[in-house]
Scaffold this active site. Structure first.
Site, PDB file in Angstrom:
ATOM      1  N   GLY C  35       0.827  -1.262  -0.035  1.00  0.00           N
ATOM      2  CA  GLY C  35      -0.083  -0.011   0.072  1.00  0.00           C
ATOM      3  C   GLY C  35       0.740   1.063   0.012  1.00  0.00           C
ATOM      4  N   CYS C 244     -27.253  -8.827 -17.351  1.00  0.00           N
ATOM      5  CA  CYS C 244     -26.650  -8.416 -18.314  1.00  0.00           C
ATOM      6  C   CYS C 244     -27.684  -8.952 -19.465  1.00  0.00           C
ATOM      7  CB  CYS C 244     -25.196  -9.301 -18.762  1.00  0.00           C
ATOM      8  SG  CYS C 244     -24.655  -9.215 -20.305  1.00  0.00           S
ATOM      9  N   CYS C 247     -25.753 -12.125 -21.504  1.00  0.00           N
ATOM     10  CA  CYS C 247     -25.331 -13.517 -20.886  1.00  0.00           C
ATOM     11  C   CYS C 247     -26.166 -13.834 -19.809  1.00  0.00           C
ATOM     12  CB  CYS C 247     -23.919 -13.524 -20.804  1.00  0.00           C
ATOM     13  SG  CYS C 247     -23.373 -12.762 -19.156  1.00  0.00           S
ATOM     14  N   CYS C 269     -22.400  -6.851 -19.616  1.00  0.00           N
ATOM     15  CA  CYS C 269     -21.250  -7.004 -18.932  1.00  0.00           C
ATOM     16  C   CYS C 269     -20.033  -6.063 -19.370  1.00  0.00           C
ATOM     17  CB  CYS C 269     -20.634  -8.505 -19.171  1.00  0.00           C
ATOM     18  SG  CYS C 269     -21.664  -9.707 -18.126  1.00  0.00           S
ATOM     19  N   CYS C 275     -18.389 -12.107 -20.315  1.00  0.00           N
ATOM     20  CA  CYS C 275     -19.688 -12.454 -21.068  1.00  0.00           C
ATOM     21  C   CYS C 275     -19.623 -13.384 -22.140  1.00  0.00           C
ATOM     22  CB  CYS C 275     -20.020 -11.019 -21.547  1.00  0.00           C
ATOM     23  SG  CYS C 275     -21.600 -10.683 -21.966  1.00  0.00           S
TER      24      CYS C 275
END
Lengths: 369, 205, 295
Positions: C35, C244, C247, C269, C275
């Site tokens: 980080g 979606c 899909c 997607c 997808c």
């Protein structure tokens, strides 16, 4: 009918072909040669060399051609090439008092050793468009005197320094100068790194900042002690040899600003310095750089920090036009995902807002009944 | 300079240093795992091939290298490093970007190395600590970033004080040193974020 | 006059070995201090700053001849900038490329984490525009560096709480700040906060490169990553009202496509590989038949 955005590769290829076509322009007009740019757009070439941080006129000219005259794009091309070059070492400091001077003016002394030399300048031209140029008429040959060989012309600041009227120049140190292209810039930055950042910095940005100091945003009372343009030798130290070896000459523009004096109980009042040095003939840039350098020395000289030009982080973080243009122009890239995230939130906030309004309205009705 | 200082570098520096780096990256990202290094460099003893490969991959003119007494006893290791990396050799561990240790028992305390500052904790030494292998009797039980639950590493030989010093190093976080353990042909890493835990004290899942 | 010295061939993956060494050292320190933003001497790349130069430098420093590279922008393999970066590495490193998340060893991404769960051994490289999570609260690097050093993150909480006071919600929807291993507050790059939960305890290594801002940072595998929040306003991710259209996936991040000027919309997607894999496996959205994309 929904057609997904496909075929990115073909689109890119076609766009680049169209770009090449537009660059060429009307094919009945002869193509511009790199030599023509090199010889006739020299100030553009100089700016690209100077902000591209690479002294190579021919590559700069090629970059200008490739960039269709977009100088920031050309600077970017030169930088991207420069970064692939091996670094052999640092030269000795150039000696501008031994410059083969082509232009040299001082605004502080009417006459001085070495004299004033106007050289190739737009100064005192009347800015009237010239129909002769439109007709490609050849100009009259210019008369120039051969400069005496190795004529040392003392710098105005050296003359002032002899009487102790200006602060000393610091002098060379043992420590190698920093290089912000090889190490990340940390703040506060030394003057070496600041000057490097300014020398690479965008002319327009520095011009505006320098101008702002003249208008009272960190006024420094500058005098152009000297501006000189000419060639200097590049020398390196070779281990085992006790004399420097010259490896070539470059053209530079140097500007020494002399600024309002300061003093203290211990130190006598003295003028202070602002310095500008750039590749090629970039006079406006060198002057703006000298103004910015002086403004950035505010902390060192114990001045109040009140203006943008004095703010080292602000100036150094935003002076580079290759960085700036990249980040501004990256807004062209798709941001669908983040935009969708914002849309979703905004719709939710709107729905909640409308709900509250409806509730308030019904509360009011109830109260009225 | 000894004549063999000129030989024993990477035959194909670009490809081989990339492979060593990926092994290092993997070791650093997953403390407790060991990564094998393939055919690499042949440094003069007592610098072992894994430690030599790590230094040849990461060190250069910009990274002062400290060598412990065993490695600096003869000039061969310094000459080899000088020729293949250009790294300056320093005698003060607090100046070192990398420190190569062939004799863990006699090494300076971890706190003697460059520990970085609160503002720039990255400006700290990476130790390359030579060990015989990772089959020692005493496990270091590790937890922290890079470790799903707990991991065990058995580098040997290490001085008895090592575990305590490692705890001290963790207490300085985010300051501290990072350690690469280099056996002949394999490496493991103890980045500063790693915590030593007692074997019976595994964290709950 | 000599011909311009334009190099005929560049080094493997473009960067010279010295530059790679410098970047590799920065990456290792980044992994060791999860980080924390390691400053590095970012190079000028042959693509504009802000267009992925940080991610490209990280990828160039880690990639080897055996790697399989996937590049996505907005989750999609076929957006122009993803195409351009993939072509750059195919040309300069000659590596195999793929669009399949599962087949890739290195995935360079802008603004998304793939829907398909990542595996141990994979490396996700993020392109980062502004690495400093505190930048919009305090523009000065000198100040933010001190704030990180002192672990002084109160300002960030104040900002998030002001959002709540004004809007009733935390109004940050992307580049949502996280705390890594309980120490550093980090900008996960402009991924939607939808993707934040995938940052923590991932089996994959996550590297972040910011070229213009000259910073590299990292999240090692299996690292604790928490999105900043409050007890009375816990962190939550976006949800989509419909699946979606192609899909039928629910729980995936969707792009909104405007179909006409009468308010008709399609949600699909954003992760094109996810997808396509689902459709290949026989999943079908409500609008798939009418909307089969032509490629």
């Amino acid at each position: 009918m929904y057609v997904a955005v496909k075929g990115g590769e073909t689109a890119i290829r076609n766009a680049h072909r169209l770009l090449a076509e537009r660059r060429r322009g009307d094919r009945s007009v002869p193509a511009l040669t790199v030599d023509q740019i090199l010889e006739q757009l020299t100030l553009a070439v100089d700016r690209v060399m100077s902000e591209g941080s690479l002294y190579d006129r021919r590559l700069a000219a090629l970059a200008i051609k490739q960039a269709r005259g977009d100088l920031i794009e050309a600077i970017f091309l030169v930088r991207a090439y420069r970064t692939t070059l091996p670094r052999f070492g640092a030269s000795l400091p150039i000696e501008t008092s031994r410059m083969l001077v082509e232009r040299r003016i001082s605004a502080t002394f009417k006459d001085l050793p070495g004299g004033q030399l106007l050289g190739p300048t737009f100064d005192y031209t009347h800015r009237l468009l010239d129909p002769d140029l439109a007709e490609d008429r050849e100009p009259e040959p210019a008369e120039t005197a051969d400069p005496p060989e190795d004529r040392a012309i003392p710098r105005v600041t050296d003359l002032l320094g002899r009487d102790g009227l200006i602060e000393p120049d610091g002098g060379a140190t043992e420590e190698a100068p920093g290089d912000l292209t090889r190490g990340p810039l940390a703040f506060p930055a030394g003057r070496d790194l600041r000057l490097q950042a300014l020398a690479r910095g965008d002319e327009g940005f520095l011009l505006a900042l320098g101008y702002s100091t003249q208008r009272g945003y960190a006024r420094t009372h500058p005098f152009a002690a000297e501006i000189r343009l000419g060639e200097v030798a590049i020398e390196i130290a070779v281990p085992g040899l006790d004399f420097p070896v010259a490896i070539g000459r470059i053209q530079v523009t140097e500007c020494q600003m002399v600024n309002q004096f300061r003093g203290s109980a211990e130190a006598p009042p003295q003028f202070t310095r602002g310095y500008g040095l750039v590749f090629g003939h970039c006079e406006r840039k060198a002057m703006a750089m000298a103004l910015c350098d002086r403004a950035l020395r505010a902390r060192e000289l114990g001045e109040d920090l009140t203006a943008p030009a004095q703010d080292e982080e602000f100036v150094l973080s935003h002076a580079d036009n290759v960085q700036a243009t990249g980040f501004v122009e990256h807004l062209k890239l798709p941001h669908y995902v983040d935009f969708q995230a914002e849309l979703e939130l905004l719709r939710r906030l709107r729905a909640e807002f409308d709900e509250r309004r409806a509730d308030d309205a019904s509360d009011e009705r109830e109260a009225a009944e | 300079m000894a004549p063999d200082a000129l030989s024993g570098g990477f035959a194909d520096p670009g490809r081989q240093s990339q492979a060593v780096f990926r092994a290092l990256l993997d070791a650093m990202a997953r403390p407790g795992t060991t990564a094998r290094l393939g055919q690499g460099v042949r440094p003069p003893p007592p610098l072992n091939p894994a430690a030599g490969a790590v230094l040849a991959t990461l060190a250069d003119e910009d990274t002062p290298v400290f060598l412990d007494a065993r490695l600096s006893a003869q000039g061969a290791v310094a000459d080899w490093l000088g020729f293949h990396t250009g790294a300056p050799i320093v005698s003060d561990p607090a100046e070192a970007a990398f420190a190569a240790i062939a004799d863990p028992e006699g090494m300076p305390p971890l706190a003697a190395f460059r520990l970085g500052s609160d503002e720039y904790p990255d400006r700290s030494t990476t130790l390359v600590l030579q060990v015989d292998g990772f089959g020692g009797p005493l496990p270091l039980v590790l937890a922290g970033p890079g470790i799903a639950r707990a991991a065990e590493l058995r580098p040997h030989p290490l001085p008895a004080r090592f575990a305590e010093e490692l705890r001290g190093n963790r207490a300085l976080f985010p300051r501290g040193v990072d350690i690469v353990l280099a056996a002949t042909d394999a490496i493991a890493a103890l980045p500063r974020a790693v915590r030593l835990i007692d074997a019976g004290d595994l964290p709950c899942t | 006059m000599s011909a311009p010295a334009v190099p005929a061939a560049y080094n493997f993956a473009y960067l010279d070995e010295q530059t790679k060494r410098m970047i590799r050292r920065a990456i290792l320190k980044a992994v060791a201090i999860p980080g924390y933003q390691v400053p590095f001497a970012s190079r000028e790349m042959p693509m504009p700053y802000g267009w992925g130069t940080g991610g490209v430098q990280v990828t160039a420093a880690i990639i080897g001849a055996d790697d399989v590279l996937k590049v996505i922008d907005q989750g999609a393999d076929d957006t122009t900038n993803a195409v351009s970066i993939r072509a750059f590495f195919a040309k300069t490193a000659g590596v195999a490329t793929t669009t399949r998340t599962a087949d890739a060893t290195i995935i360079q991404t802008r603004h998304r984490i793939p829907e398909t769960a990542l595996k141990a051994g994979q490396i996700l490289v993020f392109q980062v525009p502004i690495p400093e999570p505190l930048r919009f609260l305090e523009p000065r690097e000198t100040e933010t560096r001190t704030m990180h050093a002192l672990e002084e993150y109160g300002l960030m909480h104040v900002k998030l709480y002001e959002d709540i006071a004004r809007h009733g919600h935390i109004a940050t929807t992307y580049a949502y700040p996280v705390k890594v291993e309980g120490r550093y507050v980090m900008d996960p790059s402009p991924i939607p906060k939808f993707d934040n939960p995938k940052l923590g305890d991932s089996p994959a290594l996550q590297l972040f490169g910011a070229g213009r801002e000259k910073r590299i940072y990292a999240i090692p595998p299996h690292t604790r990553v928490e999105s900043l929040d409050f007890e009375d306003h816990p962190f939550e991710v976006q949800r989509f009202a419909e699946p979606c259209g192609l899909c039928g996936a629910t729980g995936a991040y969707l792009d909104e496509v405007i179909l006409d000027d009468r308010g008709n919309r399609l949600f699909v997607c954003s992760d094109t590989d996810f997808c396509e894999e689902r459709r290949r496996a026989g999943h079908c959205g409500a609008k798939a038949a009418a909307m089969e994309p032509t490629s």
